[in-house]
Design a protein around this motif. Structure first.
Motif, mmCIF file in Angstrom:
data_model
loop_
_atom_site.group_PDB
_atom_site.id
_atom_site.type_symbol
_atom_site.label_atom_id
_atom_site.label_comp_id
_atom_site.label_asym_id
_atom_site.label_seq_id
_atom_site.Cartn_x
_atom_site.Cartn_y
_atom_site.Cartn_z
ATOM 1 N N UNK A 81 -4.357 -19.423 -8.933
ATOM 2 C CA UNK A 81 -3.804 -20.268 -7.628
ATOM 3 C C UNK A 81 -2.097 -20.920 -7.430
ATOM 4 N N UNK A 82 -2.061 -20.757 -6.364
ATOM 5 C CA UNK A 82 -0.964 -21.195 -5.587
ATOM 6 C C UNK A 82 -1.020 -21.714 -4.081
ATOM 7 N N UNK A 83 -0.187 -22.471 -3.777
ATOM 8 C CA UNK A 83 -0.922 -23.265 -2.676
ATOM 9 C C UNK A 83 -0.582 -22.763 -1.406
ATOM 10 N N UNK A 84 -0.657 -21.963 -0.148
ATOM 11 C CA UNK A 84 -0.524 -21.933 1.000
ATOM 12 C C UNK A 84 -0.389 -19.881 1.067
ATOM 13 N N UNK A 85 -0.407 -19.537 0.659
ATOM 14 C CA UNK A 85 -0.687 -17.790 0.763
ATOM 15 C C UNK A 85 -0.047 -17.409 -1.068
ATOM 16 N N UNK A 86 -0.575 -16.574 -1.699
ATOM 17 C CA UNK A 86 -0.424 -16.300 -2.985
ATOM 18 C C UNK A 86 0.990 -15.272 -3.345
ATOM 19 N N UNK A 87 1.178 -14.570 -2.258
ATOM 20 C CA UNK A 87 2.340 -14.143 -2.580
ATOM 21 C C UNK A 87 3.709 -14.310 -1.858
ATOM 22 N N UNK A 88 4.002 -15.345 -0.908
ATOM 23 C CA UNK A 88 5.352 -15.839 -0.342
ATOM 24 C C UNK A 88 6.177 -15.457 -1.336
ATOM 25 N N UNK A 89 5.933 -16.570 -3.120
ATOM 26 C CA UNK A 89 6.801 -16.660 -3.994
ATOM 27 C C UNK A 89 7.575 -14.512 -5.079
ATOM 28 N N UNK A 90 8.860 -14.534 -5.139
ATOM 29 C CA UNK A 90 9.564 -13.846 -4.955
ATOM 30 C C UNK A 90 8.979 -13.930 -7.125
ATOM 31 N N UNK A 91 8.364 -15.331 -7.050
ATOM 32 C CA UNK A 91 8.334 -15.120 -8.972
ATOM 33 C C UNK A 91 6.390 -14.881 -9.173
ATOM 34 N N UNK A 92 5.724 -14.441 -7.837
ATOM 35 C CA UNK A 92 4.485 -14.058 -8.236
ATOM 36 C C UNK A 92 4.399 -12.824 -7.913
ATOM 37 N N UNK A 93 5.059 -11.899 -7.402
ATOM 38 C CA UNK A 93 5.375 -10.520 -6.937
ATOM 39 C C UNK A 93 5.567 -10.197 -8.240
ATOM 40 N N UNK A 94 6.322 -11.168 -9.115
ATOM 41 C CA UNK A 94 7.196 -10.509 -10.137
ATOM 42 C C UNK A 94 5.868 -9.879 -11.373
ATOM 43 N N UNK A 95 4.781 -11.572 -11.159
ATOM 44 C CA UNK A 95 3.802 -11.792 -12.549
ATOM 45 C C UNK A 95 3.076 -11.007 -12.081
ATOM 46 N N UNK A 96 2.750 -10.498 -11.055
ATOM 47 C CA UNK A 96 1.768 -8.840 -10.624
ATOM 48 C C UNK A 96 1.956 -7.580 -11.291
ATOM 49 N N UNK A 97 4.079 -7.678 -10.828
ATOM 50 C CA UNK A 97 3.968 -6.378 -11.249
ATOM 51 C C UNK A 97 4.166 -6.424 -12.847
ATOM 52 N N UNK A 98 4.267 -7.463 -14.091
ATOM 53 C CA UNK A 98 4.127 -7.518 -15.038
ATOM 54 C C UNK A 98 2.580 -7.050 -15.517
ATOM 55 N N UNK A 99 1.705 -7.591 -14.617
ATOM 56 C CA UNK A 99 0.116 -7.301 -14.942
ATOM 57 C C UNK A 99 0.017 -5.169 -15.059
ATOM 58 N N UNK A 100 0.191 -4.890 -13.924
ATOM 59 C CA UNK A 100 -0.087 -3.494 -13.582
ATOM 60 C C UNK A 100 1.066 -2.536 -14.383
ATOM 61 N N UNK A 101 2.168 -3.474 -15.163
ATOM 62 C CA UNK A 101 3.104 -2.367 -16.169
ATOM 63 C C UNK A 101 2.254 -2.590 -16.965
ATOM 64 N N UNK A 102 1.332 -3.234 -17.333
ATOM 65 C CA UNK A 102 0.412 -3.385 -18.851
ATOM 66 C C UNK A 102 -0.929 -2.711 -18.787
ATOM 67 N N UNK A 103 -1.091 -2.487 -17.417
ATOM 68 C CA UNK A 103 -2.683 -1.730 -16.766
ATOM 69 C C UNK A 103 -3.709 -2.530 -16.282
ATOM 70 N N UNK A 104 -3.506 -3.695 -16.138
ATOM 71 C CA UNK A 104 -4.225 -4.922 -16.210
ATOM 72 C C UNK A 104 -4.471 -4.844 -14.339
ATOM 73 N N UNK A 105 -6.245 -4.124 -12.914
ATOM 74 C CA UNK A 105 -6.065 -4.196 -12.529
ATOM 75 C C UNK A 105 -5.849 -5.766 -11.753
ATOM 76 N N UNK A 106 -4.896 -5.639 -10.397
ATOM 77 C CA UNK A 106 -4.489 -7.007 -9.740
ATOM 78 C C UNK A 106 -5.622 -6.931 -8.448
#
Length: 265
Positions: A81-106
């Motif tokens: 969870x984040x305030x506002x929209x979840x993908x405004x910060x590059x922090x969250x994009x990085x976390x999503x890419x880490x998940x995808x790299x481990x085969x985790x569906x996002x």
């Protein structure tokens, strides 16, 4: 599964229906409030309203050590969870890419952003905004006044006739249950206007305060005039308009009280 959910702008009810359903169905729930936060609700309010337990992560716990989040998403349904929209910060994009790299569906469930709210509340057309900037506290960037990068971005937008959205710095200390009210600092719009007035004293600007709340405030005047006013509780942001379409000028006069002499005829 790792689902990124934007909470919207103000309180525990600002989330979309889709986001609410995904949040309540999650096995594990994580959140960060260092990029922004809800000023109308705290973590306890969110937990009580949605009947979930939320683990609030620090910046380090998201950017440098996200293993708890990723492990939970590998073995079940995790929500972030984040305030506002979840993908405004590059922090969250990085976390999503880490998940995808481990085969985790996002999955991404968006929330209302300060940017769209600023356009809607001021009447300025969304597609006429240029690059947004963040105005930091002077002590935070180790200098006095406004960083050169902020000045350059605003000037570039003005040269192209584009509006500039100015996010105002926040510093949120973290306690065991999330943001610590005793260690929070929010740049008020009058302080921001005073900093910017050093370079653009008589330039038209618009304050947007408490977007998403039941009683948001919108006020337009010169930066020097806005620097002398108080705009109440956070969160605040500023908009420096570029060239105005006649409908935008009418909106600033009618919705934000912009003085007629500052508007095109």
């Amino acid at each position: 599964m790792l689902t990124f959910i934007g909470l919207g702008l103000y309180d525990e009810r600002s989330i979309t229906v889709e986001g609410r359903e995904a949040l309540r169905a999650a096995d594990s729930v994580f959140a960060e409030f260092y990029t922004s936060r809800l000023v109308g609700a705290d973590v306890t309010d969110l937990e009580r309203h949605h009947d979930v337990r939320i683990e609030v992560r620090s910046r380090e716990g998201v950017e440098r050590d996200p293993e708890a989040i990723l492990s939970a998403a590998e073995t079940g349904d995790a929500a972030f969870l984040t305030a506002g929209d979840t993908m405004i910060s590059t922090t969250h994009t990085d976390l999503r890419m880490r998940a995808e790299a481990r085969g985790i569906e996002t999955r991404v469930i968006h929330g209302v952003t300060a940017q769209t709210a600023a356009a809607g509340l001021t009447g300025l057309q969304n597609y006429r905004f240029g690059k947004a900037v963040t105005l930091p506290f002077p002590y935070a960037h180790g200098g006095d006044g406004v960083p050169a990068s902020v000045i350059d971005a605003i000037e570039a937008n003005r040269e192209r006739g584009l509006h500039t959205l100015v996010y105002l710095d926040i510093k949120v200390g973290m306690g065991p249950k999330g943001p610590d009210p005793e260690h929070e600092e929010y740049m008020p719009a009058d302080n921001a206007a005073e900093l910017l007035a050093a370079g653009w004293e008589d330039v038209l600007a618009v304050v947007v305060a408490r977007a998403g709340s039941p009683e948001p405030l919108v006020a337009a005047d010169t930066l020097s005039a806005l620097a002398t006013r108080s705009f109440g509780d956070p969160l605040h942001l500023l908009v420096i308009p570029g060239d105005l379409h006649h409908v935008e000028a009418e909106a600033l006069a009618g919705l934000a009280g912009a003085p007629e002499y500052l508007l095109p005829t």
